[in-house]
Design a protein around this motif. Structure first.
Motif, PDB file in Angstrom:
ATOM      1  N   GLU A 144       0.816  -1.219   0.000  1.00 52.32           N
ATOM      2  CA  GLU A 144       0.000   0.000   0.000  1.00 52.32           C
ATOM      3  C   GLU A 144       0.847   1.266   0.000  1.00 52.32           C
ATOM      4  N   HIS A 145       1.937   1.264   0.756  1.00 48.72           N
ATOM      5  CA  HIS A 145       2.772   2.459   0.877  1.00 48.72           C
ATOM      6  C   HIS A 145       4.142   2.267   0.223  1.00 48.72           C
ATOM      7  N   LYS A 146       4.202   1.350  -0.723  1.00 50.97           N
ATOM      8  CA  LYS A 146       5.500   1.041  -1.335  1.00 50.97           C
ATOM      9  C   LYS A 146       6.139   2.275  -1.970  1.00 50.97           C
ATOM     10  N   ASP A 147       5.341   3.105  -2.617  1.00 56.58           N
ATOM     11  CA  ASP A 147       5.893   4.266  -3.315  1.00 56.58           C
ATOM     12  C   ASP A 147       6.469   5.301  -2.357  1.00 56.58           C
ATOM     13  N   LYS A 148       6.086   5.231  -1.074  1.00 60.04           N
ATOM     14  CA  LYS A 148       6.614   6.175  -0.086  1.00 60.04           C
ATOM     15  C   LYS A 148       7.928   5.693   0.528  1.00 60.04           C
ATOM     16  N   MET A 149       8.299   4.448   0.231  1.00 62.70           N
ATOM     17  CA  MET A 149       9.496   3.890   0.844  1.00 62.70           C
ATOM     18  C   MET A 149      10.741   4.591   0.316  1.00 62.70           C
ATOM     19  N   LEU A 150      11.718   4.741   1.192  1.00 64.68           N
ATOM     20  CA  LEU A 150      12.901   5.527   0.865  1.00 64.68           C
ATOM     21  C   LEU A 150      13.938   4.746   0.070  1.00 64.68           C
ATOM     22  N   TYR A 151      13.924   3.405   0.216  1.00 60.37           N
ATOM     23  CA  TYR A 151      14.994   2.613  -0.377  1.00 60.37           C
ATOM     24  C   TYR A 151      14.440   1.594  -1.368  1.00 60.37           C
ATOM     25  N   GLU A 152      15.160   1.422  -2.474  1.00 59.64           N
ATOM     26  CA  GLU A 152      14.737   0.485  -3.505  1.00 59.64           C
ATOM     27  C   GLU A 152      14.721  -0.947  -2.982  1.00 59.64           C
ATOM     28  N   SER A 153      15.696  -1.290  -2.146  1.00 59.24           N
ATOM     29  CA  SER A 153      15.733  -2.647  -1.593  1.00 59.24           C
ATOM     30  C   SER A 153      14.483  -2.927  -0.769  1.00 59.24           C
ATOM     31  N   GLY A 154      14.012  -1.907  -0.048  1.00 58.58           N
ATOM     32  CA  GLY A 154      12.787  -2.063   0.731  1.00 58.58           C
ATOM     33  C   GLY A 154      11.580  -2.247  -0.164  1.00 58.58           C
ATOM     34  N   ARG A 155      11.523  -1.474  -1.249  1.00 57.01           N
ATOM     35  CA  ARG A 155      10.408  -1.609  -2.190  1.00 57.01           C
ATOM     36  C   ARG A 155      10.383  -2.998  -2.815  1.00 57.01           C
ATOM     37  N   GLN A 156      11.554  -3.505  -3.145  1.00 57.28           N
ATOM     38  CA  GLN A 156      11.629  -4.846  -3.722  1.00 57.28           C
ATOM     39  C   GLN A 156      11.223  -5.906  -2.701  1.00 57.28           C
ATOM     40  N   GLY A 157      11.588  -5.682  -1.446  1.00 58.71           N
ATOM     41  CA  GLY A 157      11.266  -6.640  -0.397  1.00 58.71           C
ATOM     42  C   GLY A 157       9.776  -6.772  -0.163  1.00 58.71           C
ATOM     43  N   VAL A 158       9.074  -5.634  -0.048  1.00 56.27           N
ATOM     44  CA  VAL A 158       7.636  -5.711   0.200  1.00 56.27           C
ATOM     45  C   VAL A 158       6.901  -6.228  -1.038  1.00 56.27           C
ATOM     46  N   GLN A 159       7.436  -5.942  -2.219  1.00 51.58           N
ATOM     47  CA  GLN A 159       6.810  -6.474  -3.426  1.00 51.58           C
ATOM     48  C   GLN A 159       6.934  -7.993  -3.472  1.00 51.58           C
ATOM     49  N   ALA A 160       8.098  -8.504  -3.080  1.00 56.13           N
ATOM     50  CA  ALA A 160       8.295  -9.957  -3.046  1.00 56.13           C
ATOM     51  C   ALA A 160       7.362 -10.601  -2.028  1.00 56.13           C
ATOM     52  N   LEU A 161       7.177  -9.925  -0.893  1.00 55.89           N
ATOM     53  CA  LEU A 161       6.279 -10.426   0.143  1.00 55.89           C
ATOM     54  C   LEU A 161       4.843 -10.454  -0.376  1.00 55.89           C
ATOM     55  N   SER A 162       4.451  -9.388  -1.048  1.00 51.50           N
ATOM     56  CA  SER A 162       3.112  -9.306  -1.621  1.00 51.50           C
ATOM     57  C   SER A 162       2.895 -10.398  -2.662  1.00 51.50           C
ATOM     58  N   ASP A 163       3.890 -10.622  -3.501  1.00 54.30           N
ATOM     59  CA  ASP A 163       3.781 -11.657  -4.533  1.00 54.30           C
ATOM     60  C   ASP A 163       3.659 -13.042  -3.913  1.00 54.30           C
ATOM     61  N   GLN A 164       4.359 -13.250  -2.807  1.00 54.30           N
ATOM     62  CA  GLN A 164       4.298 -14.550  -2.144  1.00 54.30           C
ATOM     63  C   GLN A 164       2.895 -14.822  -1.610  1.00 54.30           C
ATOM     64  N   VAL A 165       2.270 -13.796  -1.041  1.00 58.77           N
ATOM     65  CA  VAL A 165       0.893 -13.950  -0.566  1.00 58.77           C
ATOM     66  C   VAL A 165      -0.039 -14.224  -1.734  1.00 58.77           C
ATOM     67  N   ARG A 166       0.124 -13.476  -2.807  1.00 56.89           N
ATOM     68  CA  ARG A 166      -0.758 -13.606  -3.962  1.00 56.89           C
ATOM     69  C   ARG A 166      -0.650 -14.986  -4.612  1.00 56.89           C
ATOM     70  N   ASP A 167       0.523 -15.608  -4.509  1.00 60.97           N
ATOM     71  CA  ASP A 167       0.750 -16.902  -5.152  1.00 60.97           C
ATOM     72  C   ASP A 167       0.282 -18.089  -4.315  1.00 60.97           C
ATOM     73  N   LEU A 168      -0.112 -17.850  -3.063  1.00 61.14           N
ATOM     74  CA  LEU A 168      -0.578 -18.952  -2.227  1.00 61.14           C
ATOM     75  C   LEU A 168      -1.888 -19.520  -2.762  1.00 61.14           C
ATOM     76  N   SER A 169      -2.042 -20.820  -2.672  1.00 62.20           N
ATOM     77  CA  SER A 169      -3.322 -21.432  -3.029  1.00 62.20           C
ATOM     78  C   SER A 169      -4.363 -21.021  -1.996  1.00 62.20           C
ATOM     79  N   PRO A 170      -5.650 -21.027  -2.357  1.00 61.26           N
ATOM     80  CA  PRO A 170      -6.686 -20.697  -1.365  1.00 61.26           C
ATOM     81  C   PRO A 170      -6.577 -21.545  -0.100  1.00 61.26           C
ATOM     82  N   GLN A 171      -6.283 -22.811  -0.266  1.00 62.11           N
ATOM     83  CA  GLN A 171      -6.170 -23.714   0.876  1.00 62.11           C
ATOM     84  C   GLN A 171      -5.049 -23.286   1.820  1.00 62.11           C
TER      85      GLN A 171
END
Length: 340
Positions: free
Chosen positions: A107-134
């Motif tokens: 949600e606040h990725k664009d406000k993050m100060l560091y690119e590494s942080g932006r990449q980290g939260v994006q990876a976390l978000s992608d991991q959640v999105r890729d989980l099966s419903p179960q």
């Protein structure tokens, strides 16, 4: 403090309601571990099972199980549980909920100060999105359960065994010798998400209680997490002490073989009991609710001790009998506060 976790059910969607799955955590003070082992051994002996073999609820007579619950009720240990009805949680609704959760992470990725942080939260978000419903349902239940253990378990035990709160030993049932997708997701997602929750909604603490042992999990002023301000540019941290959730969970956590852990076996029997009573598959469901409730600390007034989790944006109707049994568990649950 020993905390044993196991689940009952697959958490896969079902075609009919009252297809409950449950996950349980049993908090057991270390000084009662020997007595806990004796209670489980007695149940195995009564059920004709070898001491070295894991005993499942389907192989236990109802009267023997009820006796087992009564024995546990003589100890200080406390049961926490979260349950979800697979018949009410459909994949379409789960995927919407999952997408919303993934969006919140960035949600606040664009406000993050560091690119590494932006990449980290994006990876976390992608991991959640890729989980099966179960797996997503199971993960949400597990995170909610751990949140409840920390919130209500700390409040409960600080009045009874405060020294036990200086160390949390988490033991979770291991499904395979190699780490499963769920275990990988749990390890990577849980600490960060729960840390954010407790930063924004601090742990309730009882005035005058002895938090000396537990205080080692509080950040000092110099250590307090400031990532919401420094990384996101958001000022949302209040004046309450911040908990180091990563330390509470990660300091001593293992996915263990249940056949070698009496505590996990007990958690399995308790999770199976919660699931069975919600599915109304005991001969005496009310008595099962009474005995299971007697192991659970009270929550807020009018809130059942078993946390029933749903994912639909629409209001869901819980079966009247399930509601009644949940009410029984609430009535017979343990008082949260010690009367002085």
């Amino acid at each position: 403090m020993n905390i044993f976790l196991d689940e009952s059910g697959s958490f896969a969607s079902a075609t009919k309601v009252n297809s409950w799955n449950a996950i349980a955590a049993y908090m057991a003070p270390e000084f009662e571990q020997r007595r806990l082992d004796e209670i489980l051994t007695h149940l195995k002996h009564r059920s004709g099972a070898p001491r070295t073999r894991e005993l499942k609820l389907r192989n236990v007579q109802e009267d023997a199980y009820f006796s087992f619950l009564r024995s546990l009720a003589t100890l200080h240990g406390a049961l926490f549980s979260v349950a979800a009805d697979a018949g009410l949680n459909h994949d379409t609704e789960i995927n919407i909920h999952k997408a919303n959760q993934a969006d919140k992470i960035t949600e606040h990725k664009d406000k993050m100060l560091y690119e590494s942080g932006r990449q980290g939260v994006q990876a976390l978000s992608d991991q959640v999105r890729d989980l099966s419903p179960q797996l997503y349902i199971q993960l949400q239940c597990q995170m909610l359960l751990i949140s409840n253990v920390i919130t209500y378990g700390t409040l409960y035990f600080v009045q009874r065994c405060p020294r036990e709160l200086g160390h949390f030993r988490w033991r979770i049932d291991q499904k395979n010798s190699t780490r499963t997708e769920f275990e990988k997701a749990f390890v990577s997602l849980t600490p960060g998400i729960l840390q954010t929750i407790f930063v924004r909604d601090p742990l309730p603490m009882l005035k005058g209680a002895d938090y000396t042992a537990f205080s080692r999990f509080e950040y000092s002023d110099k250590e307090a997490p400031t990532y919401l301000q420094t990384v996101y540019g958001i000022d949302e941290i209040g004046d309450d002490p911040s908990l180091n959730i990563g330390k509470i969970i990660g300091e001593d956590i293992k996915f263990a073989d249940s056949t070698r852990s009496p505590g996990i076996q007990i958690a399995d029997l308790l999770a199976s009991g919660v699931r069975r009573v919600l599915r109304q598959n005991f001969k005496d469901n009310r008595q099962a609710a009474v005995l299971l409730g007697s192991l659970m600390p009270q929550r807020e007034t009018g809130v059942p001790p078993v946390h029933l989790l749903g994912f639909s944006q629409k209001q869901q109707h819980i079966d009247d009998e399930v509601t009644a049994l949940s009410r029984v568990m609430e009535v017979y649950s343990r008082p949260m506060f010690v009367q002085k």
